[in-house]
Design a protein around this motif. Structure first.
Motif, PDB file in Angstrom:
ATOM      1  N   GLN A  30      -3.952   7.352  -1.028  1.00 49.89           N
ATOM      2  CA  GLN A  30      -2.892   7.123  -2.003  1.00 49.89           C
ATOM      3  C   GLN A  30      -1.639   7.613  -1.838  1.00 49.89           C
ATOM      4  O   GLN A  30      -0.417   7.222  -2.042  1.00 49.89           O
TER       5      GLN A  30
ATOM      6  N   GLY B   2       1.900   5.915  -1.151  1.00 52.40           N
ATOM      7  CA  GLY B   2       3.232   6.413  -2.211  1.00 52.40           C
ATOM      8  C   GLY B   2       4.199   6.836  -1.417  1.00 52.40           C
ATOM      9  O   GLY B   2       5.413   6.479  -1.611  1.00 52.40           O
TER      10      GLY B   2
ATOM     11  N   SER C 266      10.151   1.244  -9.153  1.00 51.23           N
ATOM     12  CA  SER C 266       8.959   0.923  -8.437  1.00 51.23           C
ATOM     13  C   SER C 266       9.194   2.239  -7.663  1.00 51.23           C
ATOM     14  O   SER C 266       7.906   2.927  -6.996  1.00 51.23           O
TER      15      SER C 266
ATOM     16  N   LYS D 224       7.609   4.892  -9.539  1.00 49.71           N
ATOM     17  CA  LYS D 224       6.030   4.779  -9.589  1.00 49.71           C
ATOM     18  C   LYS D 224       5.551   5.342  -8.261  1.00 49.71           C
ATOM     19  O   LYS D 224       4.540   5.996  -8.466  1.00 49.71           O
ATOM     20  N   GLN D 225       6.117   5.447  -7.014  1.00 47.63           N
ATOM     21  CA  GLN D 225       5.599   5.820  -5.794  1.00 47.63           C
ATOM     22  C   GLN D 225       5.692   7.299  -6.035  1.00 47.63           C
ATOM     23  O   GLN D 225       4.801   8.051  -5.154  1.00 47.63           O
TER      24      GLN D 225
ATOM     25  N   VAL E 259       2.842   8.451  -7.818  1.00 51.34           N
ATOM     26  CA  VAL E 259       1.554   8.197  -6.829  1.00 51.34           C
ATOM     27  C   VAL E 259       1.548   9.462  -6.087  1.00 51.34           C
ATOM     28  O   VAL E 259       0.278   9.943  -5.957  1.00 51.34           O
TER      29      VAL E 259
ATOM     30  N   ILE F 151       6.199  -0.116 -15.352  1.00 52.75           N
ATOM     31  CA  ILE F 151       5.477   0.200 -13.891  1.00 52.75           C
ATOM     32  C   ILE F 151       5.318   1.762 -13.930  1.00 52.75           C
ATOM     33  O   ILE F 151       4.348   2.334 -13.603  1.00 52.75           O
TER      34      ILE F 151
ATOM     35  N   THR G  87       1.468   3.472 -14.231  1.00 50.18           N
ATOM     36  CA  THR G  87       0.949   4.293 -13.068  1.00 50.18           C
ATOM     37  C   THR G  87       0.328   5.575 -13.488  1.00 50.18           C
ATOM     38  O   THR G  87      -0.600   5.871 -12.932  1.00 50.18           O
TER      39      THR G  87
ATOM     40  N   TRP H  68      -4.733  -0.471 -13.833  1.00 52.91           N
ATOM     41  CA  TRP H  68      -4.314  -0.651 -12.565  1.00 52.91           C
ATOM     42  C   TRP H  68      -3.922  -2.561 -12.506  1.00 52.91           C
ATOM     43  O   TRP H  68      -2.803  -2.799 -12.061  1.00 52.91           O
TER      44      TRP H  68
ATOM     45  N   VAL I 241      -0.745  -2.982 -14.587  1.00 49.67           N
ATOM     46  CA  VAL I 241       0.478  -2.555 -13.746  1.00 49.67           C
ATOM     47  C   VAL I 241       0.761  -3.289 -12.764  1.00 49.67           C
ATOM     48  O   VAL I 241       1.899  -3.740 -12.826  1.00 49.67           O
ATOM     49  N   ASP I 242      -0.118  -3.909 -12.049  1.00 54.39           N
ATOM     50  CA  ASP I 242      -0.141  -4.895 -10.877  1.00 54.39           C
ATOM     51  C   ASP I 242       0.446  -6.247 -11.385  1.00 54.39           C
ATOM     52  O   ASP I 242       1.297  -6.964 -10.717  1.00 54.39           O
TER      53      ASP I 242
END
Length: 213
Positions: A45, A49, A63, A66-67, A70, A137, A141, A159, A162-163
Motif C-alpha cells: 500500500q 500510494g 485523489s 488520498k494517496q 495512504v 475520497i 480513505t 473501501w 470509496v472506490d
C-alpha cells in the motif's frame, strides 16, 4: 519510458499511463495481501500510494491527498499490526466486526470530515476541481485504512464505498487503468469481505500471516 507520467499504451481508445498502471497494480497486490491477512499488505500500500501520489499531484488534488494519506497510514498500519501481536490466543491480531459504537464513530467522523474538507476545498478552489468527491475520497480513505489497521471487517465496506466514487472519477479524468481494474478490485473486496467475516466468527483466528517473530 521517459517518465512515470508518460503513456504506456492505449487500450480500447484509453491512454494508459505508466504511473496509473504501476500504482494500481501495487494497489491490487496490497488488497490481495490484505485479504490473506498478510502484514506485507502495508508495504504494498505504501508503494501504491507513493506512485499514485506522483501521478495525481497537480491534476486531482483530492485523489493526490488520498494517496498521501495512504502513504502515512500504511506506515501506521504496519506498526499497528506488529504492535497488536499477542491479542489473539496464538499471539496474533484477530479480525472482528466493529462494535456499534465504533461504527457510529467512524460514520460520524466520515460525515463531519467530508463536510470540513469540502468546505476547505470550496474556500480555496485551487486545491480541488471537484470539492465534494475529492473530500469524500480523502476522508473515506482515512476511515477505511483505520478500520483495516484495527482488524475490522468493516474496512472492506469502507473501501468499496470509496472506490464507487474514486475509480469512476479517476477514469473520467484520464486515469483509465483505475477504471479497468475496478472489476478486479470489486472481486477482491467481495472475497476479502467474505473471508474476514468468516474468520471473525472463529475465536482466536489470526489476522497476520508471516509476521516477524
Amino acid at each position: 519510458m521517459n517518465s512515470l507520467n508518460s503513456e504506456a499504451f492505449t487500450l480500447f481508445g484509453q491512454h494508459i499511463l505508466w504511473s496509473d498502471m504501476i500504482g494500481n497494480t501495487f494497489g491490487l497486490i496490497a488488497l490481495a495481501l490484505g485479504w490473506r491477512r498478510s502484514i506485507w499488505s502495508w508495504p504494498a500500500q505504501f508503494l501504491s500510494g507513493a506512485i499514485l501520489f506522483a501521478a495525481f499531484y497537480g491534476h486531482l488534488t483530492g485523489s493526490a491527498g488520498k494517496q498521501a494519506v495512504v502513504v502515512g497510514v500504511a506506515l501506521w498500519g504496519w506498526w499497528q499490526w506488529n504492535r497488536g501481536k499477542g491479542e489473539g490466543r496464538d499471539g496474533s491480531v484477530t479480525v472482528r466486526f466493529a462494535s456499534w459504537r465504533e461504527r457510529g464513530c467512524m460514520v460520524g467522523a466520515a460525515a463531519v470530515g467530508t463536510l470540513a474538507v469540502s468546505a476547505l476545498f470550496h474556500a480555496y478552489p485551487t486545491l480541488s476541481w471537484d470539492p465534494w468527491p475529492d473530500a469524500y475520497i480523502f476522508v473515506g480513505t482515512i476511515v477505511a485504512m483505520y478500520a483495516q489497521a484495527r482488524g475490522m471487517v468493516e474496512f472492506w465496506f469502507a473501501w468499496l464505498l470509496v472506490d464507487v466514487v474514486g475509480v469512476p472519477l479517476s477514469f473520467a479524468n484520464g486515469y483509465a487503468f483505475s477504471g479497468f481494474v475496478y472489476v478486479v478490485y470489486g472481486a477482491l473486496v467481495l472475497l476479502g469481505m467474505r473471508d474476514w467475516w468468516l474468520r471473525s466468527r472463529e475465536a482466536g483466528q489470526p489476522v497476520l500471516e508471516g509476521a516477524p517473530a
